[in-house]
Design an enzyme around this catalytic site. Structure first.
Site, PDB file in Angstrom:
ATOM      1  N   CYS A 144      32.073   9.011  33.068  1.00 44.80           N
ATOM      2  CA  CYS A 144      32.464   7.983  34.033  1.00 44.80           C
ATOM      3  C   CYS A 144      31.289   7.592  34.925  1.00 44.80           C
ATOM      4  O   CYS A 144      31.205   6.453  35.385  1.00 44.80           O
ATOM      5  CB  CYS A 144      33.644   8.455  34.878  1.00 44.80           C
ATOM      6  N   HIS A 183      35.241  11.997  40.055  1.00 46.28           N
ATOM      7  CA  HIS A 183      35.321  10.882  39.118  1.00 46.28           C
ATOM      8  C   HIS A 183      34.601   9.681  39.715  1.00 46.28           C
ATOM      9  O   HIS A 183      34.480   9.563  40.935  1.00 46.28           O
ATOM     10  CB  HIS A 183      36.804  10.566  38.869  1.00 46.28           C
TER      11      HIS A 183
END
Length: 370
Positions: free
Chosen positions: A48, A317
């Site tokens: 990510c 994330h």
């Protein structure tokens, strides 16, 4: 096991398709920008950090245009840049308006070229951005060097430059490079010395309940050099107390601002996240420019933000929010959603405990209006 994997993959594809369909309906056929495509990127195991930066760069239009133009040039040997060009071209030439693309070729090349990214651990998005821009610049300069070896440029003109001269700036530099000037004033003789330093992005310290403008002012605060840190003045020919400050001499076309949200805590023996609330406006003008700045009045518009979600650098994330034409989109790996401009405020950070989980702006991309 294989049947379960197939079912799981099929369900994932169905979900992606549903998300894509919903996005297309929400934007509407009449409002959907011509020749624009919104594609999520498949996560290949904690990638990510890479996906979010790639989405942000894709919506930095000057950068996207240069990468696509590179794709149209005669085929070069595979590199990180050719893989990036292939990925951008794949997005830009899709028949569908929305969907999902696996950046497998790019990720494979990235892991092959740099052992830092050759694993399935979470990495730092800013480190990746820095590595990517510098690598692309190195590739372009090396290609130009190869073209000059016979004394001729691609257009057939003879090149008379000295081989030992400073490498020509690339389009990466034309887009992202700015110049800082480090001014030091001797407090004894008042002589000012200055030294210029180029940058592709600026890293700024963050404080609680502030704004990016405040952070940039802090970046240029005057520092006193005294005691064992005295400055050697060439005019006085001895160490003297001095004032030192950093100012922006040349503003780039796209200003990439990195908020230094990860700090090493001695008592914890690890890095923790500063989830401080830092407001970043949709429009920005810098006031910490030098007196001889080439473009001090440049106005910038926010075009993309890489957001870190979580409480620390090695867990959490990354997502990206980008501006496309007159609306904002959120890219979370393979998911793409339309969001309101007001929703950007949710990514400023928290006013409470620094160690809590937060979704906070980490890298800001501002594009100049001129």
């Amino acid at each position: 096991m294989e049947i379960l994997m197939t079912v799981s993959k099929f369900a994932s594809i169905c979900t992606m398709g549903a998300n894509a369909s919903a996005l297309e309906k929400e934007i509407g056929p009449e409002q959907f920008p011509v020749n624009e495509h919104y594609f999520g990127l498949v996560n290949f195991g904690n990638t990510c950090y890479c996906n979010s930066v790639l989405q942000a760069l894709y919506f930095c239009r000057p950068f996207r245009e240069k990468v696509l133009a590179y794709k149209s040039q005669p085929r070069k040997k595979e590199s990180l840049l050719t893989c990036l060009a292939d990925l951008f071209h794949s997005i830009a030439t899709q028949k569908k308006k929305v969907g999902v693309i696996p950046p497998k070729k790019f990720i494979t090349r990235l892991r092959k070229e740099n052992e830092l990214f050759d694993n399935y651990m979470q990495q730092d998005a800013h480190e990746f951005l820095n590595y990517l821009l510098n690598t692309i610049a190195d590739i372009l300069q090396e290609e130009r060097k190869q073209e000059k070896q016979n004394g001729r440029l691609p257009n057939g003109n003879i090149d008379n430059e000295n081989n030992n001269s400073t490498p020509d700036p690339t389009w990466v530099h034309e887009i992202f490079q700015g110049t800082l000037t480090n001014e030091t004033r001797c407090l004894t003789c008042e002589t000012i010395s200055s030294k210029d330093e180029d940058f592709l992005d600026l890293s700024v310290d963050v404080e609680q309940n502030t704004s990016i403008t405040h952070c940039l002012r802090g970046f240029s605060n005057t520092e006193t050099l005294c005691s064992e840190y005295k400055y050697y003045c060439e005019e006085c020919r001895s160490k003297q107390e001095a004032h030192k400050r950093m100012k922006v001499k040349k503003l780039p076309m796209i200003l990439a601002l990195h908020l230094k949200r990860f700090k090493y805590m001695d008592q914890l023996h690890r890095y923790t996240k500063l989830s401080y609330r830092v407001v970043f406006p949709l429009e920005l003008r810098l006031f910490n420019t030098s007196g001889d700045a080439t473009n001090p009045d440049r106005m910038y518009d926010l075009v993309a933000v890489v957001v870190h979600c979580g409480s620390g650098p090695n867990r959490g994330h990354y997502i990206a929010i980008v501006k496309s034409h007159d609306f904002w989109l959120l890219f979370d790996d393979d998911i793409v959603e339309k969001i309101d401009a007001q929703a950007i405020e949710e990514f400023y950070g928290l006013t409470s405990d620094i160690s809590k989980n937060s979704e906070s702006g980490y890298i800001l991309f501002y594009q100049s209006r001129d």
